[in-house]
Design an enzyme around this catalytic site. Structure first.
Site, PDB file in Angstrom:
ATOM      1  N   GLU A  54       5.668  -3.151   0.813  1.00  0.00           N
ATOM      2  CA  GLU A  54       5.706  -3.184  -0.913  1.00  0.00           C
ATOM      3  C   GLU A  54       5.108  -1.566  -0.205  1.00  0.00           C
ATOM      4  OE1 GLU A  54       7.245  -3.906  -3.206  1.00  0.00           O
ATOM      5  OE2 GLU A  54       7.800  -6.392  -1.904  1.00  0.00           O
ATOM      6  N   CYS A  83       2.373   0.637  -8.840  1.00  0.00           N
ATOM      7  CA  CYS A  83       3.139   1.148  -8.520  1.00  0.00           C
ATOM      8  C   CYS A  83       4.620   1.763  -9.003  1.00  0.00           C
ATOM      9  CB  CYS A  83       3.613   0.090  -6.593  1.00  0.00           C
ATOM     10  SG  CYS A  83       4.009  -1.540  -7.836  1.00  0.00           S
ATOM     11  N   GLY A 115       0.783  -1.186   0.016  1.00  0.00           N
ATOM     12  CA  GLY A 115      -0.028  -0.223  -0.089  1.00  0.00           C
ATOM     13  C   GLY A 115       0.670   0.840  -0.056  1.00  0.00           C
ATOM     14  N   SER A 116       0.461   2.333   0.667  1.00  0.00           N
ATOM     15  CA  SER A 116       1.030   3.408   0.433  1.00  0.00           C
ATOM     16  C   SER A 116       2.355   4.140   1.577  1.00  0.00           C
ATOM     17  CB  SER A 116       0.044   4.913   0.714  1.00  0.00           C
ATOM     18  OG  SER A 116      -0.545   4.712   1.883  1.00  0.00           O
ATOM     19  N   THR A 117       3.488   4.238   1.456  1.00  0.00           N
ATOM     20  CA  THR A 117       4.165   5.062   2.104  1.00  0.00           C
ATOM     21  C   THR A 117       3.820   5.240   3.842  1.00  0.00           C
ATOM     22  OG1 THR A 117       5.819   4.698   0.321  1.00  0.00           O
ATOM     23  CG2 THR A 117       6.148   5.937   2.794  1.00  0.00           C
ATOM     24  N   THR A 144       0.954   5.109   4.876  1.00  0.00           N
ATOM     25  CA  THR A 144      -0.300   3.771   6.146  1.00  0.00           C
ATOM     26  C   THR A 144       1.310   2.318   6.086  1.00  0.00           C
ATOM     27  OG1 THR A 144      -1.687   3.680   4.664  1.00  0.00           O
ATOM     28  CG2 THR A 144      -1.713   2.266   5.978  1.00  0.00           C
ATOM     29  N   GLY A 145       2.215   2.654   5.016  1.00  0.00           N
ATOM     30  CA  GLY A 145       3.372   1.264   5.960  1.00  0.00           C
ATOM     31  C   GLY A 145       4.083   1.801   6.749  1.00  0.00           C
TER      32      GLY A 145
HETATM   33  P1  NAD Z   1      -3.587   2.447   1.470  1.00  0.00           P
HETATM   34  O1  NAD Z   1      -1.795   2.399   2.257  1.00  0.00           O
HETATM   35  O2  NAD Z   1      -4.225   3.584   2.091  1.00  0.00           O
HETATM   36  O3  NAD Z   1      -4.207   0.590   1.543  1.00  0.00           O
HETATM   37  C1  NAD Z   1      -4.040  -0.127   2.089  1.00  0.00           C
HETATM   38  C2  NAD Z   1      -4.006  -1.077   2.087  1.00  0.00           C
HETATM   39  O4  NAD Z   1      -4.131  -0.667   3.959  1.00  0.00           O
HETATM   40  C3  NAD Z   1      -5.446  -1.743   2.389  1.00  0.00           C
HETATM   41  O5  NAD Z   1      -6.399  -2.899   2.714  1.00  0.00           O
HETATM   42  C4  NAD Z   1      -6.862  -0.511   2.953  1.00  0.00           C
HETATM   43  O6  NAD Z   1      -7.550  -0.692   3.640  1.00  0.00           O
HETATM   44  C5  NAD Z   1      -4.966  -0.778   4.618  1.00  0.00           C
HETATM   45  N1  NAD Z   1      -4.796   0.355   5.523  1.00  0.00           N
HETATM   46  C6  NAD Z   1      -5.846   1.520   5.345  1.00  0.00           C
HETATM   47  N2  NAD Z   1      -5.274   1.799   6.858  1.00  0.00           N
HETATM   48  C7  NAD Z   1      -4.506   1.314   7.791  1.00  0.00           C
HETATM   49  C8  NAD Z   1      -3.650   1.274   8.606  1.00  0.00           C
HETATM   50  N3  NAD Z   1      -3.274   2.096   9.451  1.00  0.00           N
HETATM   51  N4  NAD Z   1      -3.447   0.181   9.042  1.00  0.00           N
HETATM   52  C9  NAD Z   1      -3.203  -1.276   8.498  1.00  0.00           C
HETATM   53  N5  NAD Z   1      -3.884  -0.960   7.577  1.00  0.00           N
HETATM   54  C10 NAD Z   1      -3.942  -0.073   6.769  1.00  0.00           C
HETATM   55  O7  NAD Z   1      -2.954   2.557  -0.336  1.00  0.00           O
HETATM   56  P2  NAD Z   1      -4.039   2.056  -1.437  1.00  0.00           P
HETATM   57  O8  NAD Z   1      -4.303   3.561  -1.535  1.00  0.00           O
HETATM   58  O9  NAD Z   1      -5.048   1.195  -1.664  1.00  0.00           O
HETATM   59  O10 NAD Z   1      -2.592   1.820  -2.581  1.00  0.00           O
HETATM   60  C11 NAD Z   1      -1.751   2.870  -3.650  1.00  0.00           C
HETATM   61  C12 NAD Z   1      -0.864   3.216  -2.839  1.00  0.00           C
HETATM   62  O11 NAD Z   1       0.002   1.566  -2.688  1.00  0.00           O
HETATM   63  C13 NAD Z   1      -0.249   3.774  -3.299  1.00  0.00           C
HETATM   64  O12 NAD Z   1       1.011   4.600  -3.263  1.00  0.00           O
HETATM   65  C14 NAD Z   1       0.774   2.312  -4.107  1.00  0.00           C
HETATM   66  O13 NAD Z   1       2.638   2.749  -5.537  1.00  0.00           O
HETATM   67  C15 NAD Z   1       1.205   1.266  -3.688  1.00  0.00           C
HETATM   68  N6  NAD Z   1       1.351  -0.042  -3.860  1.00  0.00           N
HETATM   69  C16 NAD Z   1       2.484  -0.451  -3.781  1.00  0.00           C
HETATM   70  C17 NAD Z   1       3.380  -1.800  -4.483  1.00  0.00           C
HETATM   71  C18 NAD Z   1       4.688  -2.494  -3.777  1.00  0.00           C
HETATM   72  O14 NAD Z   1       4.538  -3.400  -4.683  1.00  0.00           O
HETATM   73  N7  NAD Z   1       5.149  -1.223  -3.883  1.00  0.00           N
HETATM   74  C19 NAD Z   1       1.524  -2.106  -5.069  1.00  0.00           C
HETATM   75  C20 NAD Z   1       1.033  -1.672  -5.165  1.00  0.00           C
HETATM   76  C21 NAD Z   1       0.513  -0.527  -4.653  1.00  0.00           C
END
Ligand code: NAD
Length: 449
Positions: free
Chosen positions: A223, A257, A201-203, A205-206
């Site tokens: 990731e 991504c 997901g996003s940096t 949230t990561g």
């Molecule tokens: P996001 O971080 O908003 O959400 C990702 C997941 O995390 C969702 O399932 C969401 O419900 C969950 N989440 C949200 N807040 C949380 C928390 N506090 N604790 C635990 N889980 C939580 O990301 P998104 O908008 O769904 O995805 C887009 C982002 O993901 C972009 O930045 C993209 O670059 C990145 N991405 C990275 C890769 C990679 O392999 N590096 C692949 C695809 C997407």
């Protein structure tokens, strides 16, 4: 919990919004299944992982139609995602992690064995819900872990359907899929019943996930986001490279991504290259992914649509020249494919991860200057180099501070190759042997004579 079709904005389904008690039940099921699964022979686990892939492939028509409805991508690209998930599961199932034995003295040896970690919390995003979930399911289960998987609240349906299709042959408790809203992810990352978190997901949230994992020292794979640069050298075939860069930037409406998110084009070909890309943008058909002829679908959700609209407004307010294609109006989250013509390096559209169909093109003439600009980022996921001179391209690649670099191709991942984000694009590895090892811990036996 309501699920919307991003092409219309209409509610198309309701899925469970799991409570804390339901999460606890899923974790308890995964823990209960853990001991038997870790002692199930590797070949049997591999057969089950491969069969999950076969089942996904067999049901590709149904799954891809559902994916288009909830995610928005055109049908052919939904099929590609489903088949990629199947390919990852089947290919990963062929990997093995043999013990490593070293004889240190006559009759005395060390044996390192790669043992499963335990129960994995897997959290995936909305851009490739099925493929990115499969990237986690395959190595985690093969290595002997059990899993609780949470897809994004924006795209829960197809992953849930996969769970329904495989539950007759995956032993009870080994793979648990739960859906829920914003509260569920944080409950998972703080839950003491998990041994590892695998998050895509996003940096932003990561970083929250990493902080939460500290409470019980959970193992972690992150990731995260990227701001991938393309470097386009003056010796390329302009039409052919423009087509490839177009795909790399605008496939899945830029919501990848590893999409090209800023393109540095050499001054000698800048105008011609921009015009070739502009022709492709104008001829693309943005529309409902389920309609034949649509080449690019909507933005997947309202918050992302609003973020992108804000970035476009920022470009307009700063007077940057833009070239836009056509897109439908109405209730769907549609944006036209857009080029931003040579904005400054410090502009938001260059500095931020847009994650949408807006590509800034930036002129360069000196290689040292372009490398400095490419590396001027907290992100380090991936990038591409376009040149006929492979030797020179490889030297440029050495200077890019990123985890994955493509030369004269883009978006080409492999289940057999390590994929890792550098800098704030991630932590740890997915795919390949390294990705499989990330679901294990080394356990060393010191055997005396
Ligand atoms: P996001 O971080 O908003 O959400 C990702 C997941 O995390 C969702 O399932 C969401 O419900 C969950 N989440 C949200 N807040 C949380 C928390 N506090 N604790 C635990 N889980 C939580 O990301 P998104 O908008 O769904 O995805 C887009 C982002 O993901 C972009 O930045 C993209 O670059 C990145 N991405 C990275 C890769 C990679 O392999 N590096 C692949 C695809 C997407």
């Amino acid at each position: 919990m309501e699920v919307r079709n991003p092409a219309t904005g209409a509610v198309i389904a309701a899925v469970p919004d799991a409570s804390e008690a339901e999460l606890n039940a899923a974790v308890a099921a995964a823990r209960k299944a853990c001991t038997a699964w870790r002692h199930t022979p590797w070949e049997e686990r591999a057969a089950i992982v491969s069969r999950i892939g076969d089942t996904i492939a067999l049901n590709a028509a149904e799954l891809s139609a559902m994916l288009t409805c909830e995610q928005g991508k055109p049908t052919d690209q939904a099929i590609t995602e489903i088949m990629t998930a199947a390919h990852w599961l089947r290919s990963t199932a062929t990997l093995t992690l043999p013990d490593r034995a070293t004889e240190t003295a006559p009759g005395r040896k060390h044996i390192t064995r790669y043992v499963p970690i335990g129960v994995v919390a897997a959290i995936s995003p909305w851009n490739f819900p099925v493929a990115l979930s499969a990237f986690k399911i395959a190595p985690a289960l093969l290595a002997g872990n059990t899993m609780v998987l949470k897809p994004s609240p924006f795209t829960p349906m197809t992953v849930l359907r996969v769970g329904e299709l495989v539950r007759d042959f995956v032993p009870a408790g080994v793979l648990n899929i739960i859906t829920g809203g914003d509260a569920l992810g944080p409950l998972m990352t703080a839950h003491p019943g998990f041994d590892k978190i695998s998050f895509t997901g996003s940096t932003a949230t990561g970083k929250r996930v990493m902080a939460a994992a500290a409470s019980s020292l959970k193992r972690l794979t992150l990731e995260l986001g990227g701001n991938d640069a393309a470097i386009i050298m003056p010796d390329v075939s302009i039409e052919e490279t423009a087509q490839k860069v177009f795909r790399s930037a605008f496939a899945n409406s830029g919501q990848i991504c590893i999409a090209t998110k800023r393109a540095y084009v050499h001054d000698a070909i800048y105008d011609e290259f921009r015009d070739a890309l502009a022709r492709l943008i104008v001829s693309a058909k943005v529309g409902d992914g389920s309609e034949p002829g649509s080449t690019h679908g909507p933005i997947q959700n309202r918050p992302q649509f609003d973020r992108l609209s804000d970035l476009v407004a920022d470009c307009l307010a700063n007077g940057y020249a833009m070239i836009q294609g056509e897109s439908p109006t109405g209730t769907g989250y549609f944006l036209p494919l857009t080029l931003v013509d040579n904005p400054p390096q410090e502009s938001r559209i260059v500095q931020e991860e847009q994650f949408g169909p807006i590509l800034p093109l930036i002129r360069f003439s000196e290689v040292d200057d372009v490398i400095a600009k490419v590396n001027d980022s907290d992100m380090g996921l991936a990038g591409t180099i376009w040149s006929r001179d492979i030797e020179a391209a490889l030297k440029l690649a050495d200077r890019m501070e990123i985890g994955n670099v493509w030369i004269n191709e883009a978006l080409a991942l492999s289940p057999f190759a390590a994929f890792a984000g550098h800098k704030q694009s991630g932590l740890g590895v997915e795919s390949g042997i390294e990705g499989l090892m990330a679901y294990t811990e080394p356990k060393t036996y010191f055997v005396g004579g």
